[in-house]
Enzyme design. Structure first.
Site, PDB file in Angstrom:
ATOM      1  CB  CYS A   1     -29.698  25.989 -21.049  1.00  0.00           C
ATOM      2  SG  CYS A   1     -28.096  26.081 -20.244  1.00  0.00           S
TER       3      CYS A   1
ATOM      4  CG  HIS B   1     -27.575  21.191 -21.088  1.00  0.00           C
ATOM      5  ND1 HIS B   1     -26.363  21.132 -21.738  1.00  0.00           N
ATOM      6  CD2 HIS B   1     -27.665  22.455 -20.582  1.00  0.00           C
ATOM      7  CE1 HIS B   1     -25.751  22.294 -21.623  1.00  0.00           C
ATOM      8  NE2 HIS B   1     -26.511  23.116 -20.939  1.00  0.00           N
TER       9      HIS B   1
HETATM   10  N1  LIG Z   1     -24.544  28.190 -24.798  1.00  0.00           N
HETATM   11  C1  LIG Z   1     -25.658  27.867 -24.162  1.00  0.00           C
HETATM   12  O1  LIG Z   1     -26.067  26.683 -24.099  1.00  0.00           O
HETATM   13  C2  LIG Z   1     -26.490  28.943 -23.527  1.00  0.00           C
HETATM   14  C3  LIG Z   1     -27.766  28.600 -23.066  1.00  0.00           C
HETATM   15  C4  LIG Z   1     -28.538  29.568 -22.440  1.00  0.00           C
HETATM   16  C5  LIG Z   1     -28.056  30.851 -22.308  1.00  0.00           C
HETATM   17  N2  LIG Z   1     -26.807  31.161 -22.766  1.00  0.00           N
HETATM   18  C6  LIG Z   1     -26.353  32.543 -22.612  1.00  0.00           C
HETATM   19  O2  LIG Z   1     -26.257  33.142 -23.896  1.00  0.00           O
HETATM   20  C7  LIG Z   1     -25.184  34.079 -23.917  1.00  0.00           C
HETATM   21  C8  LIG Z   1     -24.236  33.735 -25.062  1.00  0.00           C
HETATM   22  O3  LIG Z   1     -23.719  32.460 -24.874  1.00  0.00           O
HETATM   23  P1  LIG Z   1     -22.990  31.664 -26.035  1.00  0.00           P
HETATM   24  O4  LIG Z   1     -22.850  30.292 -25.494  1.00  0.00           O
HETATM   25  O5  LIG Z   1     -23.669  31.898 -27.344  1.00  0.00           O
HETATM   26  O6  LIG Z   1     -21.548  32.373 -26.042  1.00  0.00           O
HETATM   27  P2  LIG Z   1     -20.455  32.486 -27.218  1.00  0.00           P
HETATM   28  O7  LIG Z   1     -20.566  31.374 -28.192  1.00  0.00           O
HETATM   29  O8  LIG Z   1     -19.173  32.663 -26.506  1.00  0.00           O
HETATM   30  O9  LIG Z   1     -20.832  33.845 -27.952  1.00  0.00           O
HETATM   31  C9  LIG Z   1     -20.687  35.095 -27.315  1.00  0.00           C
HETATM   32  C10 LIG Z   1     -21.214  36.192 -28.218  1.00  0.00           C
HETATM   33  O10 LIG Z   1     -21.110  37.430 -27.521  1.00  0.00           O
HETATM   34  C11 LIG Z   1     -20.324  38.334 -28.285  1.00  0.00           C
HETATM   35  N3  LIG Z   1     -19.488  39.144 -27.408  1.00  0.00           N
HETATM   36  C12 LIG Z   1     -18.663  38.719 -26.434  1.00  0.00           C
HETATM   37  N4  LIG Z   1     -18.034  39.769 -25.868  1.00  0.00           N
HETATM   38  C13 LIG Z   1     -18.462  40.874 -26.506  1.00  0.00           C
HETATM   39  C14 LIG Z   1     -18.197  42.259 -26.387  1.00  0.00           C
HETATM   40  N5  LIG Z   1     -17.347  42.738 -25.469  1.00  0.00           N
HETATM   41  N6  LIG Z   1     -18.835  43.117 -27.215  1.00  0.00           N
HETATM   42  C15 LIG Z   1     -19.696  42.651 -28.139  1.00  0.00           C
HETATM   43  N7  LIG Z   1     -20.009  41.343 -28.313  1.00  0.00           N
HETATM   44  C16 LIG Z   1     -19.398  40.471 -27.493  1.00  0.00           C
HETATM   45  C17 LIG Z   1     -19.451  37.459 -29.164  1.00  0.00           C
HETATM   46  O11 LIG Z   1     -19.017  38.227 -30.290  1.00  0.00           O
HETATM   47  P3  LIG Z   1     -17.596  37.927 -31.027  1.00  0.00           P
HETATM   48  O12 LIG Z   1     -17.782  36.643 -31.781  1.00  0.00           O
HETATM   49  O13 LIG Z   1     -17.406  39.100 -31.917  1.00  0.00           O
HETATM   50  O14 LIG Z   1     -16.579  37.808 -29.934  1.00  0.00           O
HETATM   51  C18 LIG Z   1     -20.438  36.353 -29.522  1.00  0.00           C
HETATM   52  O15 LIG Z   1     -21.306  36.799 -30.538  1.00  0.00           O
HETATM   53  C19 LIG Z   1     -24.561  34.029 -22.522  1.00  0.00           C
HETATM   54  O16 LIG Z   1     -25.133  35.044 -21.739  1.00  0.00           O
HETATM   55  C20 LIG Z   1     -24.971  32.675 -22.000  1.00  0.00           C
HETATM   56  O17 LIG Z   1     -25.034  32.632 -20.589  1.00  0.00           O
HETATM   57  C21 LIG Z   1     -26.026  30.241 -23.384  1.00  0.00           C
END
Ligand SMILES: NC(=O)c1ccc[n+]([C@@H]2O[C@H](COP(=O)([O-])OP(=O)(O)OC[C@H]3O[C@@H](n4cnc5c(N)ncnc54)[C@H](OP(=O)(O)O)[C@@H]3O)[C@@H](O)[C@H]2O)c1
Length: 349
Positions: free
Chosen positions: A133, A252
């Site tokens: 990001c 950010h």
């Molecule tokens: N947040 C940001 O600003 C941002 C920006 C760029 C990239 N990213 C990337 O995007 C990805 C997600 O980030 P996020 O911030 O959205 O995280 P998050 O809010 O913690 O969401 C994680 C997601 O992954 C699922 N998940 C986790 N463990 C799992 C498993 N073992 N099997 C199946 N599903 C699973 C969760 O499902 P449940 O709800 O069922 O647990 C949820 O849908 C990461 O790779 C992160 O690096 C994030």
């Protein structure tokens, strides 16, 4: 286009579904949300108030990728690493928001406003990576400035929101802020949970994101060094980064010091930036971008905001900028969908 959103119940996955609901991708067919077994069966269209037709959440173990055209992965790098190649082999284009493949030579690292040419042919492994990001907003602000001279050196400090730590990060910031305000906790050095950010974040800040290597550089700081070099095609670009987590809910910000290979003028920089698509530029009389304002509407969240553009009084070859963007929209979901759009519009799709 039949698509799957892996990690649909997370903050990025939710943003992705909301953007799809607002028509971000034309020709949408089936939408399959995938998450952990604990989320199976959830009705995300109802939960998120979408008019989009979305299947019930499928548990990752029960997910069948056959017949899909596109899979957007937002469930962390281990899941992308394991499942991404399987889904690509089944025929879907994988657009991956995680760090799993970003620095692989044969995987394009795509910012559609900067290096759309990387999607001119189908990615060899069927996978395209969305940059970190903080990288996306940085390169989108800097790329147009290359009209003034080539970039030689970046010094960047980030001010990264709690939503970058996912749902857990947001919950932790809210709970610990509330506890401190309710005087259930003091604001002393150990106040608040330290689960998601390594240190308590509420009413403070944490100058380290991700693990540190032996030289003291954090993972996030390495991403800010390596990813712009790949995207901009400048392997020799020198980058010094300090990544800081701040108790902002979403959005950010970055303080950027950029040095060119020749003298540059701040007024020319403003002109060039104003002419670039996808940016909102703040001149001296326009105030400056701030996370809450930037993330306040879908229109604003879709842009990279650049303000405080000024000369470095001690170096005619350098400029200073303040860059803010919605990390969930520009920094992840929208860029992923724009990559999918590039693919859909290409001759190879
Ligand atoms: N947040 C940001 O600003 C941002 C920006 C760029 C990239 N990213 C990337 O995007 C990805 C997600 O980030 P996020 O911030 O959205 O995280 P998050 O809010 O913690 O969401 C994680 C997601 O992954 C699922 N998940 C986790 N463990 C799992 C498993 N073992 N099997 C199946 N599903 C699973 C969760 O499902 P449940 O709800 O069922 O647990 C949820 O849908 C990461 O790779 C992160 O690096 C994030």
């Amino acid at each position: 286009m039949d698509i799957a959103v892996i990690g649909a119940t997370g903050v990025v996955g939710k943003q992705c579904l909301e953007l799809l609901d607002s028509g971000a991708l034309a020709g949408l067919g089936r939408v399959v949300p995938v998450a952990s077994a604990g989320s199976a069966g959830r009705d995300l269209a109802a939960e998120y108030g979408l008019s989009l037709k979305v299947d019930e959440v499928v548990a990752l173990d029960d997910f069948d990728p056959s017949g899909l055209d596109l899979a957007i992965f937002s469930a962390g790098a281990p899941i992308s690493r394991e499942l991404g190649p399987v889904v690509a082999a089944a025929g879907a284009l994988v657009v991956d928001n995680s760090s799993a493949f970003r620095m692989d030579d044969d995987i394009p690292l795509v910012v559609p406003q900067v290096n759309p040419q990387t999607m001119a042919t189908r990615p060899a492994r069927g996978i395209a990576s969305v940059p970190n990001c903080s990288t996306i907003q940085l390169v989108r602000a800097l790329h147009p400035l290359r009209a003034l001279g080539e970039l030689e050196r970046l010094i960047v400090a980030t001010y990264q929101a709690a939503s970058g730590g996912g749902l857990r990060g947001l919950d932790e910031l809210a709970a610990t802020s509330r506890a401190i305000l309710d005087r259930a906790q003091s604001t002393g050095p150990s106040a608040g949970a330290s689960g998601r950010f390594g240190q308590p974040l509420a009413f403070s800040l944490v100058p380290e994101i991700g693990l540190r290597d032996d030289d003291g550089i954090s993972h996030e700081e390495h991403k800010l060094r390596r990813e712009p070099r790949k995207i901009l095609g400048l392997p020799g670009l020198r980058v010094a980064a300090t990544a800081v987590r701040v108790p902002v809910v979403n959005g950010h910000a970055e303080a950027v010091h950029v040095t060119f290979d020749r003298p540059v003028d701040a007024r020319d920089a403003l002109d060039v930036l104003r002419a670039a698509p996808g940016l909102r530029i703040y001149g001296a009389d326009d105030g400056y971008p701030m996370p809450r304002q930037v993330c306040a509407s879908p229109e604003s969240s879709a842009l990279v905001h650049v303000g405080r553009v000024r000369a470095d009084p001690d170096d005619p070859c350098s400029l200073l900028l303040w860059v803010v963007a919605d990390n969930l929209v520009v920094g992840a979901a929208l860029t992923a969908l724009e990559i999918a759009r590039l693919a859909a519009e290409s001759s190879w799709a």
